[in-house]
Design a protein around this motif. Sequence first.
Motif, short mmCIF file in Angstrom:
data_model
loop_
_atom_site.label_atom_id
_atom_site.label_comp_id
_atom_site.label_asym_id
_atom_site.label_seq_id
_atom_site.Cartn_x
_atom_site.Cartn_y
_atom_site.Cartn_z
N VAL A 244 0.71 -1.12 0.03
CA VAL A 244 -0.14 -0.08 0.01
C VAL A 244 0.98 1.18 -0.04
O VAL A 244 0.61 2.18 -0.73
CB VAL A 244 -0.92 -0.08 1.18
CG1 VAL A 244 -1.68 1.30 1.30
CG2 VAL A 244 -1.97 -1.24 1.06
N SER A 245 2.09 1.07 0.85
CA SER A 245 3.06 2.38 0.83
C SER A 245 4.11 1.66 1.18
O SER A 245 4.39 0.91 1.97
CB SER A 245 2.52 3.31 1.92
OG SER A 245 3.63 4.19 2.17
N GLY A 246 5.24 2.14 0.23
CA GLY A 246 6.62 1.61 0.55
C GLY A 246 7.24 0.80 -0.47
O GLY A 246 8.13 0.10 -0.43
N PHE A 247 6.63 1.09 -1.76
CA PHE A 247 7.25 0.47 -2.97
C PHE A 247 8.52 0.41 -3.08
O PHE A 247 9.40 -0.65 -3.24
CB PHE A 247 6.50 0.81 -4.13
CG PHE A 247 5.17 0.25 -4.27
CD1 PHE A 247 4.79 -0.93 -4.98
CD2 PHE A 247 4.05 1.45 -3.82
CE1 PHE A 247 3.37 -0.95 -5.10
CE2 PHE A 247 2.67 0.96 -3.90
CZ PHE A 247 2.45 -0.31 -4.52
N LYS A 248 9.14 1.60 -3.02
CA LYS A 248 10.81 1.96 -2.97
C LYS A 248 11.56 1.01 -1.95
O LYS A 248 12.50 0.43 -1.97
CB LYS A 248 10.90 3.39 -3.11
CG LYS A 248 10.76 3.87 -4.52
CD LYS A 248 10.54 5.49 -4.65
CE LYS A 248 12.08 5.80 -4.38
NZ LYS A 248 12.17 7.18 -4.62
N ARG A 249 11.01 1.11 -0.51
CA ARG A 249 11.48 0.56 0.36
C ARG A 249 11.33 -1.04 0.18
O ARG A 249 12.62 -1.68 0.46
CB ARG A 249 10.89 0.76 1.84
CG ARG A 249 11.06 2.22 2.28
CD ARG A 249 10.17 2.62 3.28
NE ARG A 249 8.98 3.11 2.88
CZ ARG A 249 7.90 3.33 3.56
NH1 ARG A 249 7.79 3.00 4.77
NH2 ARG A 249 6.74 3.54 3.24
N VAL A 250 10.52 -1.64 -0.20
CA VAL A 250 10.39 -3.14 -0.62
C VAL A 250 11.32 -3.46 -1.93
O VAL A 250 12.34 -4.09 -1.63
CB VAL A 250 9.33 -3.31 -1.13
CG1 VAL A 250 9.06 -4.96 -1.63
CG2 VAL A 250 7.91 -3.42 -0.07
#
Length: 67
Positions: free
Chosen positions: A57-63
């Motif tokens: 939902v939020s954090g595509f770049k962190r993943v």
Amino acid sequence: MDWDTFDTDLGGIDIANNTYRITTDQSIEPLIASIGALGLLNPPFTFPKGSRKYMVVSGFKRVAACR
């Protein structure tokens, strides 16, 4: 709103589902360096997609940086 923080295998996160993606910036090199130096300070928000599968939902770049 209630939420739980938990550890999961990165393989259980569906990175192909972009339903909630709002940014098109794909540069993750600075984020990789930051996570390498400091660790993951803010975990991504995910939503259950099925048995042990999650969509971001939020954090595509962190993943992506952690992968």
